[in-house]
Design a protein around this motif. Structure first.
Motif, PDB file in Angstrom:
ATOM      1  N   VAL A   2       0.851  -1.194   0.000  1.00  0.00           N
ATOM      2  CA  VAL A   2       0.000   0.000   0.000  1.00  0.00           C
ATOM      3  C   VAL A   2       0.887   1.245   0.000  1.00  0.00           C
ATOM      4  CG1 VAL A   2      -1.725   1.309   1.294  1.00  0.00           C
ATOM      5  CG2 VAL A   2      -1.865  -1.193   1.193  1.00  0.00           C
ATOM      6  N   PRO A   3       0.682   2.170  -0.936  1.00  0.00           N
ATOM      7  CA  PRO A   3       1.535   3.368  -0.996  1.00  0.00           C
ATOM      8  C   PRO A   3       1.376   4.259   0.235  1.00  0.00           C
ATOM      9  CG  PRO A   3       0.266   3.079  -3.027  1.00  0.00           C
ATOM     10  CD  PRO A   3      -0.303   2.132  -2.025  1.00  0.00           C
ATOM     11  N   ARG A   4       2.416   4.999   0.514  1.00  0.00           N
ATOM     12  CA  ARG A   4       2.387   5.969   1.617  1.00  0.00           C
ATOM     13  C   ARG A   4       1.484   7.137   1.234  1.00  0.00           C
ATOM     14  NH1 ARG A   4       4.872  10.696   3.240  1.00  0.00           N
ATOM     15  NH2 ARG A   4       5.553  10.815   5.419  1.00  0.00           N
ATOM     16  N   PRO A   5       0.445   7.427   2.014  1.00  0.00           N
ATOM     17  CA  PRO A   5      -0.472   8.517   1.665  1.00  0.00           C
ATOM     18  C   PRO A   5       0.099   9.888   2.011  1.00  0.00           C
ATOM     19  CG  PRO A   5      -1.189   7.465   3.682  1.00  0.00           C
ATOM     20  CD  PRO A   5      -0.006   6.675   3.202  1.00  0.00           C
ATOM     21  N   SER A   6      -0.401  10.907   1.340  1.00  0.00           N
ATOM     22  CA  SER A   6       0.127  12.260   1.526  1.00  0.00           C
ATOM     23  C   SER A   6      -0.201  12.823   2.903  1.00  0.00           C
ATOM     24  CB  SER A   6      -0.431  13.192   0.443  1.00  0.00           C
ATOM     25  OG  SER A   6      -1.848  13.230   0.505  1.00  0.00           O
ATOM     26  N   PHE A   7      -1.291  12.363   3.536  1.00  0.00           N
ATOM     27  CA  PHE A   7      -1.650  12.954   4.830  1.00  0.00           C
ATOM     28  C   PHE A   7      -0.648  12.594   5.924  1.00  0.00           C
ATOM     29  CE2 PHE A   7      -4.242   8.997   4.836  1.00  0.00           C
ATOM     30  CZ  PHE A   7      -3.841   8.430   6.034  1.00  0.00           C
ATOM     31  N   PHE A   8       0.259  11.663   5.653  1.00  0.00           N
ATOM     32  CA  PHE A   8       1.314  11.367   6.621  1.00  0.00           C
ATOM     33  C   PHE A   8       2.243  12.564   6.825  1.00  0.00           C
ATOM     34  CE2 PHE A   8       1.768   6.467   6.947  1.00  0.00           C
ATOM     35  CZ  PHE A   8       0.407   6.352   7.147  1.00  0.00           C
TER      36      PHE A   8
ATOM     37  N   ILE B  13       3.348   0.766   5.402  1.00  0.00           N
ATOM     38  CA  ILE B  13       2.209   1.133   6.239  1.00  0.00           C
ATOM     39  C   ILE B  13       2.121   0.136   7.393  1.00  0.00           C
ATOM     40  CG2 ILE B  13      -0.291   1.437   6.355  1.00  0.00           C
ATOM     41  CD1 ILE B  13       1.113   3.500   4.612  1.00  0.00           C
ATOM     42  N   ILE B  14       2.011   0.657   8.615  1.00  0.00           N
ATOM     43  CA  ILE B  14       1.825  -0.210   9.781  1.00  0.00           C
ATOM     44  C   ILE B  14       0.671   0.308  10.637  1.00  0.00           C
ATOM     45  CG2 ILE B  14       4.269  -0.837   9.876  1.00  0.00           C
ATOM     46  CD1 ILE B  14       4.395   0.995  12.461  1.00  0.00           C
TER      47      ILE B  14
END
Length: 273
Positions: free
Chosen positions: A119-125, A171-172
């Protein structure tokens, strides 16, 4: 359920998800989560709307193999989130009695993270918050200003921190305490209320270890984590993140005593290695 409170859902919300208006306010969920039959309804804050949409997409598509999750339910008009900010989820059965099931839970945590590995890292991180800053401090440099009451504890743990190699970020679930794991003897462990971070799976396991080990004072349970790569270093970072989160929220009173005890147990554990 101890302390449960009855709640009467708005007629429109009950119709949207085809549930009875008689509901129970759930103990977890920050006062915005209700159960009606086998459906859990959550009222979403505007500042968490993007993250909730992302979680809905994640759990709608996930392949459950070795674990269970609560899947989202669309409203009668096909929306995952209603115009007035409600979402619905399947209620997962289970209790939080983890002590007899620690190896099973560890395997479920590993299987869960295998399922979301790509799962790609989302921008809201990239958004700034007390929790995101605390996570960055656990892995990077400490800030110039730390709550003076806990600064000595943070620096003691920081002195044990060393670089780690051979582990990958993904993602964890970054808050895997017993409250977010549901157990039934005949079913796989349920994993709920994901707090998403972008860190190694080993760190997610160390968070679980922190809550059932140093936090409870039962350091014997750490034997179950001995084969986890860089476990000691992950536990150091878990301890730093916990302390820095409390520093960000200006920890006071009894909270200090609890985190002081767990931190000193980690330090003693590391000194004996």
């Amino acid at each position: 359920m101890i302390g449960q409170k009855n709640f009467f859902l708005d007629e429109d919300i009950a119709k949207q998800f085809n549930v009875d208006r008689n509901a129970i306010l759930m103990e977890s969920g920050e006062g915005r989560t209700y159960r009606s039959g086998n459906i859990v309804l959550k009222h979403i804050n505007n500042d968490s709307l993007e993250q909730t949409k992302w979680i809905i997409d994640l759990f709608h598509n996930i392949n459950e193999d070795g674990f269970r999750v609560s899947r989202p339910i669309a409203s009668l008009d096909g929306k995952w989130i209603t115009n007035n900010g409600w979402s619905a989820w399947i209620f997962l059965e289970g209790n939080h009695e983890y002590k007899r099931h620690i190896p099973l839970i560890i395997n479920a945590i590993i299987d869960f993270h295998k399922a979301i590995k790509n799962v790609p890292r989302p921008s809201f991180f990239d958004e700034d918050s007390e929790y995101r800053r605390s996570d960055r401090y656990a892995w990077g440099d400490l800030p110039n200003k730390i709550n003076p009451k806990i600064e000595p504890l943070v620096k003691k743990l920081f002195a044990f921190r060393k670089p780690v190699e051979g582990i990958e970020n993904q993602i964890i679930h970054g808050d895997l305490g017993p409250a977010n794991i549901l157990l039934v003897d005949t079913l796989k462990p349920g994993i709920i209320d994901i707090a998403p971070y972008y860190r190694p799976v080993e760190f997610a396991l160390a968070i679980f270890a922190y809550w059932i080990g140093p936090w409870t004072g039962d350091m014997e349970v750490l034997k179950y984590f001995e084969k986890i790569n860089h476990f000691d270093q992950m536990l150091v970072r878990a301890g730093i993140r916990m302390l820095m989160t409390k520093s960000e929220f200006n920890m006071q009173g009894d909270a200090y005593e609890e985190y002081s005890k767990s931190t000193n147990l980690i330090i003693k554990y590391l000194e004996q290695k």
